[in-house]
Design a protein around this motif. Structure first.
Motif, mmCIF file in Angstrom:
data_model
loop_
_atom_site.group_PDB
_atom_site.id
_atom_site.type_symbol
_atom_site.label_atom_id
_atom_site.label_comp_id
_atom_site.label_asym_id
_atom_site.label_seq_id
_atom_site.Cartn_x
_atom_site.Cartn_y
_atom_site.Cartn_z
ATOM 1 N N PRO A 146 9.379 8.261 6.520
ATOM 2 C CA PRO A 146 8.169 7.689 7.038
ATOM 3 C C PRO A 146 7.975 6.194 7.370
ATOM 4 O O PRO A 146 8.818 5.528 6.832
ATOM 5 C CB PRO A 146 7.091 8.232 6.170
ATOM 6 N N LEU A 147 7.163 5.849 8.173
ATOM 7 C CA LEU A 147 6.983 4.475 8.525
ATOM 8 C C LEU A 147 6.666 3.582 7.134
ATOM 9 O O LEU A 147 5.942 4.011 6.541
ATOM 10 C CB LEU A 147 5.670 4.144 9.310
ATOM 11 N N CYS A 172 0.923 -1.306 -0.028
ATOM 12 C CA CYS A 172 0.009 0.021 -0.021
ATOM 13 C C CYS A 172 1.045 1.268 -0.137
ATOM 14 O O CYS A 172 2.085 1.222 -0.009
ATOM 15 C CB CYS A 172 -1.004 0.159 1.002
ATOM 16 N N ALA A 173 -0.035 2.325 -0.140
ATOM 17 C CA ALA A 173 0.968 3.608 -0.224
ATOM 18 C C ALA A 173 1.252 4.496 1.452
ATOM 19 O O ALA A 173 1.876 5.045 1.513
ATOM 20 C CB ALA A 173 0.183 4.486 -1.059
ATOM 21 N N ASP A 174 0.067 4.012 2.058
ATOM 22 C CA ASP A 174 -0.014 4.684 3.507
ATOM 23 C C ASP A 174 -0.299 3.576 4.552
ATOM 24 O O ASP A 174 -1.423 3.154 4.857
ATOM 25 C CB ASP A 174 -1.001 5.950 3.627
ATOM 26 N N PRO A 175 0.820 2.656 4.983
ATOM 27 C CA PRO A 175 0.477 1.620 5.524
ATOM 28 C C PRO A 175 -0.267 1.816 6.922
ATOM 29 O O PRO A 175 -1.293 0.940 7.396
ATOM 30 C CB PRO A 175 1.886 1.335 5.975
ATOM 31 N N GLU A 176 0.033 2.987 7.748
ATOM 32 C CA GLU A 176 -0.854 3.303 9.034
ATOM 33 C C GLU A 176 -2.126 3.594 8.797
ATOM 34 O O GLU A 176 -3.292 3.047 9.299
ATOM 35 C CB GLU A 176 -0.169 4.682 9.726
ATOM 36 N N ASP A 183 2.836 8.142 17.659
ATOM 37 C CA ASP A 183 3.202 9.609 17.279
ATOM 38 C C ASP A 183 4.553 9.973 17.513
ATOM 39 O O ASP A 183 5.464 10.415 16.934
ATOM 40 C CB ASP A 183 2.335 10.572 17.574
ATOM 41 N N ALA A 184 4.859 9.550 18.932
ATOM 42 C CA ALA A 184 6.299 9.832 19.352
ATOM 43 C C ALA A 184 7.357 8.984 18.744
ATOM 44 O O ALA A 184 8.312 9.681 18.285
ATOM 45 C CB ALA A 184 6.402 9.563 20.810
ATOM 46 N N TYR A 185 7.071 7.887 18.418
ATOM 47 C CA TYR A 185 8.011 7.281 17.487
ATOM 48 C C TYR A 185 8.143 7.530 15.907
ATOM 49 O O TYR A 185 9.429 7.930 15.601
ATOM 50 C CB TYR A 185 7.515 5.490 17.434
ATOM 51 N N LYS A 186 6.857 7.967 15.604
ATOM 52 C CA LYS A 186 7.172 8.709 14.022
ATOM 53 C C LYS A 186 7.988 9.827 14.129
ATOM 54 O O LYS A 186 8.802 10.252 13.173
ATOM 55 C CB LYS A 186 5.825 9.000 13.743
ATOM 56 N N ALA A 187 7.847 10.727 15.209
ATOM 57 C CA ALA A 187 8.485 11.889 15.448
ATOM 58 C C ALA A 187 10.035 11.454 15.558
ATOM 59 O O ALA A 187 10.791 12.764 15.099
ATOM 60 C CB ALA A 187 8.165 12.598 16.614
ATOM 61 N N SER A 188 10.537 10.558 15.959
ATOM 62 C CA SER A 188 11.956 10.157 15.982
ATOM 63 C C SER A 188 12.468 9.795 14.574
ATOM 64 O O SER A 188 13.961 9.776 14.535
ATOM 65 C CB SER A 188 12.247 8.984 16.949
ATOM 66 N N PRO A 235 -0.594 -2.744 17.844
ATOM 67 C CA PRO A 235 0.101 -3.085 18.851
ATOM 68 C C PRO A 235 0.714 -1.833 19.597
ATOM 69 O O PRO A 235 0.800 -0.730 18.793
ATOM 70 C CB PRO A 235 1.189 -4.048 18.306
ATOM 71 N N ALA A 236 1.350 -2.291 20.787
ATOM 72 C CA ALA A 236 2.274 -1.150 21.367
ATOM 73 C C ALA A 236 3.149 -0.707 20.605
ATOM 74 O O ALA A 236 3.732 -1.266 19.854
ATOM 75 C CB ALA A 236 2.690 -1.531 22.682
ATOM 76 N N PRO A 237 3.655 0.679 20.765
ATOM 77 C CA PRO A 237 4.730 1.356 19.847
ATOM 78 C C PRO A 237 6.040 0.690 20.534
ATOM 79 O O PRO A 237 5.989 0.042 21.616
ATOM 80 C CB PRO A 237 4.741 2.693 20.513
#
Length: 154
Positions: free
Chosen positions: A63-64, A23-27, A52-57, A42-44
């Motif tokens: 991107p994911l 897919c193009a946008d997994p989340e 969101d905190a994980y993605k910001a890192s 599942p838990a980050p």
């Protein structure tokens, strides 16, 4: 192997599996399917309060690449959504049947399909063709998810 050899061989180990979507946008697609199936994200990763905190890192250009949704009971298969560069070009060779009308026939089945179809349209799904019952099959509703992947309500 002969039939006798197959019958006498040990039974194969039962294996767990996951279903993987390109897919193009997994989340976005994973969260859609969480809502459809009653799955959860599942838990980050450890050390992060939320996704969101994980993605910001992550680096701005990274991107994911994948996202997961899973059955909260752990019984049904996990679903993995992976980012791919190409868009969907043809009909799926494999699709999911969402069983909403199990055991229902006639008008009751059509009402159950319609109610679920309306719910899923509100989540971003697209309604396709309604296939009415014939002498072999019960009615089912063709649908597409938020990225155009086909699935059926049956």
């Amino acid at each position: 192997m002969t039939t006798t050899e197959i019958k006498n061989s040990a039974a194969p180990e039962i294996r767990n599996f996951q279903i993987t979507f390109d897919c193009a946008d997994p989340e976005r697609v994973a969260r859609f399917w969480c809502e459809v199936l009653g799955y959860v994200v599942p838990a980050p990763p450890e050390g992060f309060a939320d996704w969101d905190a994980y993605k910001a890192s992550l680096p701005a250009d990274g991107p994911l690449a994948g996202f997961v949704c899973q059955d909260p009971t752990g019984v049904r298969p996990r679903m993995y959504f992976q980012r791919v560069p190409e868009g969907k070009a043809v009909k799926n060779r494999v699709h999911i049947d969402v069983r909403v009308g199990t055991g229902l026939v006639g008008e009751e089945r059509l009402a159950a399909l319609e109610a679920e179809c309306v719910r899923l349209e509100a989540l971003g799904a697209t309604r396709g063709t309604l296939l009415l019952a014939d002498e072999y099959n019960e009615s089912c509703q063709n649908m597409q998810d938020v990225e155009g992947n086909e699935f059926c309500l049956d």
